[in-house]
Motif scaffolding. Structure first.
Motif, PDB file in Angstrom:
ATOM      1  N   HIS B 371       1.108  -1.327  -0.027  1.00 58.06           N
ATOM      2  CA  HIS B 371      -0.336  -0.084  -0.288  1.00 58.06           C
ATOM      3  C   HIS B 371       0.938   1.205  -0.090  1.00 58.06           C
ATOM      4  CE1 HIS B 371      -2.491   3.367   1.913  1.00 58.06           C
ATOM      5  NE2 HIS B 371      -3.871   2.390   1.097  1.00 58.06           N
ATOM      6  N   VAL B 412      -6.352   4.046  -3.791  1.00 62.42           N
ATOM      7  CA  VAL B 412      -5.152   3.258  -2.332  1.00 62.42           C
ATOM      8  C   VAL B 412      -5.956   4.064  -0.754  1.00 62.42           C
ATOM      9  CG1 VAL B 412      -3.267   4.282  -2.045  1.00 62.42           C
ATOM     10  CG2 VAL B 412      -3.375   3.969  -4.286  1.00 62.42           C
ATOM     11  N   TRP B 416      -7.031   1.380   1.911  1.00 68.42           N
ATOM     12  CA  TRP B 416      -6.553   1.852   2.976  1.00 68.42           C
ATOM     13  C   TRP B 416      -7.987   1.359   4.412  1.00 68.42           C
ATOM     14  CZ3 TRP B 416      -2.079   0.767   6.172  1.00 68.42           C
ATOM     15  CH2 TRP B 416      -2.713   2.226   6.898  1.00 68.42           C
TER      16      TRP B 416
END
Lengths: 122, 427
Positions: B371, B412, B416
């Motif tokens: 990530h 992204v 998360w």
């Protein structure tokens, strides 16, 4: 730019999101984050993971629908995106089925931390 | 369709040059603005094509991450208690702050797309720079988290060397400095670039370098923020871990007490420890239970030394040997209620066993690390986007790159959103 006649097909297709909507989504996401963190201090037993994932999915839907503009997007783009999650669900659930079927075959743990194990027949 | 004029309602708008040379490449006439690639009919077609491509890329990203989520699901299904125990080492405060930072960066990114669509160039550049700064803050906080764990030996399987008795070993390398070094180098580089472009009077470069310097510095802002939160949350975090371990030990003792006969609780443990050294004579001779026959003179010496009241260690050893001898003689082992030794089954699983805790941290570093790599890639493309925005490349018919990178950035963020509760909030 001279090519900005408003009535032209294929031009001026932009769909700017209103600011109140963007801020509203952000506030909602922040509130949901606070709820997720707060719920961790309560014990919901096995529902824990379910609650957490439901909240995360609501957040994902908010991000997807508004920040990623999916609510106003072409249906085909939505189809692609949602289909990927369907395949992810298939992938993980089938692997877990297999995992449950063979979960007696544990991975052998061989390390020095197990000091109290007396050898067989000693 | 692509090479015909079918999609061009040019005549309706009174363009006299309807027979424009648009089949000949490179001739960007009045009808084909510079931002429109020659193989597209309209900006909308260009935008939709690019967007479809971006969505397909995001689909591959989701499938790519799903492999790691699958690994997570399997190992958590196998060892839920390991995930529960190891999750205590992750600082929820830092994770929550990072979630907030990423959500805010998503907001500024979505806002930047809006500004690009409305041709508010200056505001758009500011918002992209804000998004970049948030990304850097995220990485700064992450650097604190990683370096703190590396110092404690909370490493992936194989490297995992955490010792509950000595959680903060000294003398290790300063991991934080190593992580910060490339960012410090970048900051210095941008600063030099800023000064040179100022001295040479390169206005555009100077204008680009200014926000980039702020972006680089916000990494160290993130490091500072992480340090403050980490030190503030230190006591509670590790306190809880130690308490958990203490509970484990107590639990283990109780179990031993329950399974073995009253006063021999500790003897059982000792005997197990000494088994490798002293088992052979006891088994070989099979004397009456408790007779303690020993071929060598060691036992006599041991007994004599243990008779000194101050020599508690040897007394304990002697006791252990007695208990072991009784067991080997069959005195206890015939008892069904006793499992004859402190086996793995009898002791409570320690979630911090290196091979198990290491697997958790393998998954943790793998998922958050990949990530973080995506964040780094996002920073790269956002810098490119910042330069183009400051060049006023985008307008209401050409804002595709802003929109596509926005989509990537939101993805992204989305990952998360799932990672945070799955890693940090396990109870």
């Amino acid at each position: 730019m001279s090519a900005h006649e408003s009535s032209r097909e294929g031009y001026d297709f932009a769909h700017p999101l209103p600011l109140p909507l963007l801020f509203g989504v952000f506030v909602a996401l922040t509130v949901l984050t606070v709820i997720t963190v707060a719920q961790a201090s309560f014990d919901f037993g096995s529902y824990d993971i379910l609650i957490v994932m439901v909240i995360a999915t609501i957040k994902a839907l908010l991000v997807g629908a508004f920040f990623m503009h999916l609510a106003f997007d072409k249906p085909f783009n939505i189809l692609c995106f949602v289909a990927s999650f369907v395949f992810v669900a298939l992938f993980i659930s089938f692997t877990l089925f297999d995992n449950h079927a063979t979960n007696m075959d544990d991975i052998p743990v061989l390390d020095d931390a197990v000091v109290v194990a007396a050898p067989e027949g000693a | 369709m692509a090479t015909t004029d079918a999609g061009h309602p040019t005549d309706a708008h009174g363009h006299s040059d309807s027979a424009h040379g648009h089949d000949g490449h490179g001739d960007h006439d009045h009808d084909h603005p510079s931002y429109l690639a020659h193989h597209f009919d309209t900006p909308e077609q260009q935008f939709d094509s690019g967007k479809l491509g971006m969505w397909l890329f995001l689909v591959t990203e989701i499938l790519f991450f799903s492999g790691m989520f699958c690994a997570y699901a399997i190992f958590r299904a196998w060892r839920p208690e390991v995930f529960e125990g190891c999750s205590q080492f992750l600082n929820t405060k830092l994770g929550a702050i990072n979630t907030g930072v990423l959500l805010f960066s998503s907001l500024t990114m979505a806002w930047a797309v809006r500004c690009a669509q409305l041709e508010q160039h200056k505001q758009c550049a500011c918002l992209i720079a804000t998004t970049l700064s948030c990304a850097m803050v995220f990485l700064g906080v992450k650097a604190i988290e990683y370096s703190h764990k590396w110092t404690m030996g909370l490493l992936p399987a194989g490297l995992y060397s955490y010792d509950p008795a000595n959680p903060h070993p000294v003398g290790g390398p300063n991991y934080l400095a190593y992580i910060c070094a490339p960012f410090a180098a970048a900051t210095v580089g941008v600063l030099i670039w800023l000064i040179i472009s100022y001295l040479r009077g390169a206005k555009f470069q100077f204008a680009v370098a200014k926000p980039l310097l702020v972006v680089c510095l916000s990494f160290f802002g993130g490091v500072g923020l992480g340090t403050i939160l980490e030190s503030g949350g230190d006591d509670s975090e590790h306190g809880s871990v130690h308490v958990a371990q203490h509970d484990d030990h107590q639990h283990g003792d109780h179990q031993h007490g329950g399974e073995q006969h009253g006063g021999e609780q500790h003897d059982g443990e000792h005997s197990a420890e000494h088994t490798p050294a002293h088992a052979e004579p006891a088994v070989a001779t099979l004397p009456a239970a408790g007779a303690m026959v020993d071929d060598s003179n060691d036992l006599a010496v041991l007994k004599r030394l243990a008779s000194d009241a101050t020599n508690t260690g040897l007394q304990g050893e002697l006791k252990a040997l007695e208990a072991q001898d009784k067991m080997s003689g069959g005195a206890i082992t015939y008892d069904d209620s006793d499992d004859s030794s402190a086996t793995i089954a009898a002791s409570k699983d320690n979630v911090l066993r290196p091979s198990r805790a290491g697997v958790f941290f393998s998954i943790y570093y793998c998922m958050t690390g990949v990530h973080a790599i995506h964040i780094l890639a996002g920073i790269g493309v956002l810098i490119w986007l910042l330069v183009r925005t400051m060049r006023n490349d985008f307008n209401r018919n050409y804002f595709g790159p802003v929109d596509y990178i926005g989509l990537y950035w939101h993805l992204v963020d989305l990952i998360w959103i799932y990672l945070f509760p799955l890693m940090y909030l396990i109870r």
